[in-house]
Design an enzyme around this catalytic site. Structure first.
Site, PDB file in Angstrom:
ATOM      1  N   PHE A  96       0.844  -1.191   0.000  1.00  0.00           N
ATOM      2  CA  PHE A  96       0.000   0.000   0.000  1.00  0.00           C
ATOM      3  C   PHE A  96       0.877   1.237   0.000  1.00  0.00           C
ATOM      4  O   PHE A  96       1.746   1.390   0.853  1.00  0.00           O
ATOM      5  CB  PHE A  96      -0.902   0.012   1.240  1.00  0.00           C
ATOM      6  CG  PHE A  96      -1.835   1.192   1.276  1.00  0.00           C
ATOM      7  CD1 PHE A  96      -3.028   1.163   0.576  1.00  0.00           C
ATOM      8  CD2 PHE A  96      -1.511   2.340   1.976  1.00  0.00           C
ATOM      9  CE1 PHE A  96      -3.887   2.261   0.587  1.00  0.00           C
ATOM     10  CE2 PHE A  96      -2.361   3.442   1.989  1.00  0.00           C
ATOM     11  CZ  PHE A  96      -3.553   3.393   1.294  1.00  0.00           C
TER      12      PHE A  96
ATOM     13  N   SER B 257      -6.659   8.971   6.282  1.00  0.00           N
ATOM     14  CA  SER B 257      -6.635   7.585   6.728  1.00  0.00           C
ATOM     15  C   SER B 257      -6.761   6.582   5.592  1.00  0.00           C
ATOM     16  O   SER B 257      -7.607   6.710   4.702  1.00  0.00           O
ATOM     17  CB  SER B 257      -7.772   7.394   7.740  1.00  0.00           C
ATOM     18  OG  SER B 257      -8.411   6.169   7.557  1.00  0.00           O
ATOM     19  N   LYS B 258      -5.900   5.588   5.672  1.00  0.00           N
ATOM     20  CA  LYS B 258      -5.880   4.517   4.671  1.00  0.00           C
ATOM     21  C   LYS B 258      -7.248   3.837   4.572  1.00  0.00           C
ATOM     22  O   LYS B 258      -7.707   3.478   3.501  1.00  0.00           O
ATOM     23  CB  LYS B 258      -4.799   3.528   5.114  1.00  0.00           C
ATOM     24  CG  LYS B 258      -4.708   2.258   4.363  1.00  0.00           C
ATOM     25  CD  LYS B 258      -3.532   1.459   4.902  1.00  0.00           C
ATOM     26  CE  LYS B 258      -3.595   0.026   4.455  1.00  0.00           C
ATOM     27  NZ  LYS B 258      -2.481  -0.781   4.958  1.00  0.00           N
ATOM     28  N   ARG B 259      -7.907   3.670   5.729  1.00  0.00           N
ATOM     29  CA  ARG B 259      -9.180   2.958   5.736  1.00  0.00           C
ATOM     30  C   ARG B 259     -10.354   3.829   5.298  1.00  0.00           C
ATOM     31  O   ARG B 259     -11.223   3.387   4.570  1.00  0.00           O
ATOM     32  CB  ARG B 259      -9.451   2.365   7.122  1.00  0.00           C
ATOM     33  CG  ARG B 259      -9.043   0.908   7.200  1.00  0.00           C
ATOM     34  CD  ARG B 259      -9.288   0.328   8.564  1.00  0.00           C
ATOM     35  NE  ARG B 259      -8.602   1.094   9.601  1.00  0.00           N
ATOM     36  CZ  ARG B 259      -9.222   1.715  10.599  1.00  0.00           C
ATOM     37  NH1 ARG B 259     -10.514   1.649  10.723  1.00  0.00           N
ATOM     38  NH2 ARG B 259      -8.530   2.384  11.495  1.00  0.00           N
ATOM     39  N   LYS B 260     -10.325   5.098   5.729  1.00  0.00           N
ATOM     40  CA  LYS B 260     -11.507   5.929   5.478  1.00  0.00           C
ATOM     41  C   LYS B 260     -11.458   6.724   4.179  1.00  0.00           C
ATOM     42  O   LYS B 260     -12.490   7.066   3.621  1.00  0.00           O
ATOM     43  CB  LYS B 260     -11.674   6.925   6.632  1.00  0.00           C
ATOM     44  CG  LYS B 260     -12.071   6.301   7.931  1.00  0.00           C
ATOM     45  CD  LYS B 260     -12.453   7.400   8.930  1.00  0.00           C
ATOM     46  CE  LYS B 260     -12.184   6.953  10.339  1.00  0.00           C
ATOM     47  NZ  LYS B 260     -11.856   8.031  11.240  1.00  0.00           N
TER      48      LYS B 260
END
Ligand code: GLU
Length: 546
Positions: free
Chosen positions: A47, A292-295
């Site tokens: 990533f 954020s990587k997730r959001k």
């Protein structure tokens, strides 16, 4: 205690060489005075965060502006985080944005190996040395032992960690150590910290300025039970032997700085300069938080490639985040290559860099509006080849046709250059109506079907491809008049109730019939580009649909 014997018992790696060997194997770099050696040291997780590009760009600029070296080291000590093909992703995504390494993993270079897992021998050699000097020791504590200590520390509001009275294995006797070894108990190697948390000093961080640093007193793990180093130990050894002069890394490492200072010290290495850069943040409602990587999809570098942001736009935007005076420079020298800007580390923000996609979009529009039709063709084609649908890939078969489309849609050569395109995906979707395969109109007219049908049919009968723009418009006026539509706008505005509509309403019907859209660039030119047969076929199709 016989420390030499202990070191031999704990570190059994046969490849370990005398320390002099490593100093000679990795000599000081032969560079001009002031040249900086910087690096990017990612874990191979597959990533790539926008923050990686941010740090990479800063490091790359510093090295290359000073005539130094920028290298890539892969921090693969954590097997769990490793993903196949990750190094390729690191290279390709950074290269796309114009960041290239001089040496490093999967490249040449005299200071390798650049994968930490391949450097075990060097870590072992130095761990062994520290054991011999009484500056490191084996620790046999189990996860449960450590958990118990943690609980006790939390309950009693004490600082967490392995230090002082909690560093149980620090005081093991020789007999106890050998008994444990004999029993086959797994062990890690810990630093025997010499620090005192009561002692503070001033440290100069190249970005944050002067900061207060408290001495480390934690007996941190330097080698894990499988002989693999922790980040701390590998960082000290690698940046010493790769002859890094400046460690520019994320500020999440700032709290570990005391450990690193102590490690460089006990290893007898000269401390490099450090710069801790702030994270990229965004406004989320009322709050400001880390990207954020997730959001946030825009946290991933892949996002920019999939959407088809122009590399120059992303790089330009990143420079505005990196250096506060870059925008001023850009205004003064809009045509100079970005790399001519004198990047300066002390103009980096001390707190968070605020990411604003609208600003990136603005920059992107400007970058795209400076491309020629040919450059735009190449740019869109590269995107379509990687991310486009099969139909979109076929748009590029007829270069001449597509360049005409782009010239029109972007207003190239016209008085007003259009600035609507942000990225390749959007531009390619925008031009879809020029291709029969993707022409999928929903025909939403504002007038009664019968009226539309008459106007479309009358125009179709009158249409001639040879008409120039004004002859074409005269014909449209005649057709409009025949249906009672006003062609004199003044008269129409005075008494709109006397007419069903005006000539621009009639033009809108033709536009929707030909392109499926109510708003497009100049319709006469669109028909010229589409060609006679296709224009007539589209009018016919629209009439039949009514
Ligand atoms: N592997 C560390 C990370 O990805 C590197 C930090 C550094 O640059 O030293 O955060």
């Amino acid at each position: 205690m016989d420390l030499n014997k202990l070191a031999d018992a704990l570190i059994t790696d046969k490849d370990v060489k005398p320390l002099d060997y490593y100093e000679q194997r990795y000599p000081l770099r032969n560079l001009e005075k002031g040249a900086q050696v910087t690096r990017l040291a990612p874990s191979p997780t597959g990533f790539m965060h926008l923050g990686n590009l941010y740090v990479a760009l800063a490091n790359e600029r510093i090295a290359h502006q000073s005539g130094g070296v920028f290298f890539l080291r892969i921090e693969d000590t954590d097997e769990k985080r490793k993903v196949e093909g990750a190094v390729e992703v690191i290279h390709s995504s950074l290269k796309y944005f114009g960041v290239e390494f001089d040496e490093g993993a999967d490249l040449c270079g005299e200071y390798g190996p650049y994968y930490q897992r391949q450097r075990a021998e060097i870590y072992h050699a130095y761990a062994k040395e520290l054991i011999k000097k009484g500056l490191a020791y084996p620790c046999f504590c189990t996860e449960e032992d450590l958990e118990k200590t943690r609980e006790y520390q939390t309950e009693n509001k004490l600082l967490p960690g392995y230090y002082g009275e909690f560093a149980k294995c620090r005081t093991l006797t020789e007999e106890e150590i050998y008994e444990n070894l004999k029993a086959g108990k797994p062990y890690v190697i810990r630093l025997k910290s010499q620090g005192d948390v009561e002692k503070k000093s001033t440290f100069h961080d190249e970005i944050k300025g002067d900061i207060t640093v408290t001495e480390n007193n934690q007996d941190v793990v330097i080698l894990k039970s499988d002989g693999i180093p922790t980040y701390h130990f590998a960082h000290a050894i690698d940046d010493h032997f790769m002859r890094t002069t400046l460690v520019l890394r994320g500020e999440e490492w700032l709290s570990s700085l005391p450990i690193h200072i102590e490690l460089f010290n006990v290893l007898g290495f000269r401390l490099p300069k450090y710069a801790h850069n702030c994270s990229i943040q965004k406004i989320d409602g009322e709050t400001r938080r880390k990207l954020s990587k997730r959001k946030d999809p825009e946290a991933s570098l892949t996002f920019y490639r999939e959407e088809g942001y122009h590399k120059q736009a992303v790089k330009t935007y990143m420079m505005t985040l990196l250096n506060s005076n870059f925008e001023e420079w850009l205004l003064k020298f809009p045509d100079k290559p970005i790399d001519e800007f004198k990047y300066s580390i002390n103009k980096m923000g001390k707190s968070g860099a605020l990411f604003d996609i609208l600003k990136l979009n603005d920059i992107s529009k400007t970058v795209l509006s400076n491309l020629s039709a040919e450059e735009m063709y190449d740019f869109l084609k590269e995107w379509a080849e990687n991310f486009g649908t099969d139909e979109q890939k076929r748009y590029f078969d007829d270069k001449d046709y597509l360049c005409k489309v782009l010239t029109l849609c972007m207003g190239i050569g016209g008085k007003k250059r259009r600035k609507d395109f942000i990225c390749a995906k959007q531009a390619v979707e925008f031009i879809s109506y020029f291709f029969d395969e993707t022409f999928a109109p929903s025909y939403e007219y504002r007038f009664d079907g019968a009226i539309v049908k008459k106007i479309l049919s009358d125009f179709k009968n009158a249409y001639s491809y040879a008409d120039d723009c004004s002859a074409w418009f005269e014909k449209l006026k005649v057709v409009a008049t025949e249906s009672g539509f006003a062609t004199d706008m003044k008269a129409y505005k005075a008494n709109p109730e006397n007419y069903p509509g005006n000539v621009s309403d009639a033009a809108e019907m033709l536009r929707i019939a030909t392109t499926g859209l109510a708003n497009t660039p100049d319709l006469w030119t669109i028909m010229q580009i589409l060609g006679e047969a296709r224009t007539l076929a589209r009018l016919e199709k629209a009439i039949l649909a009514l």
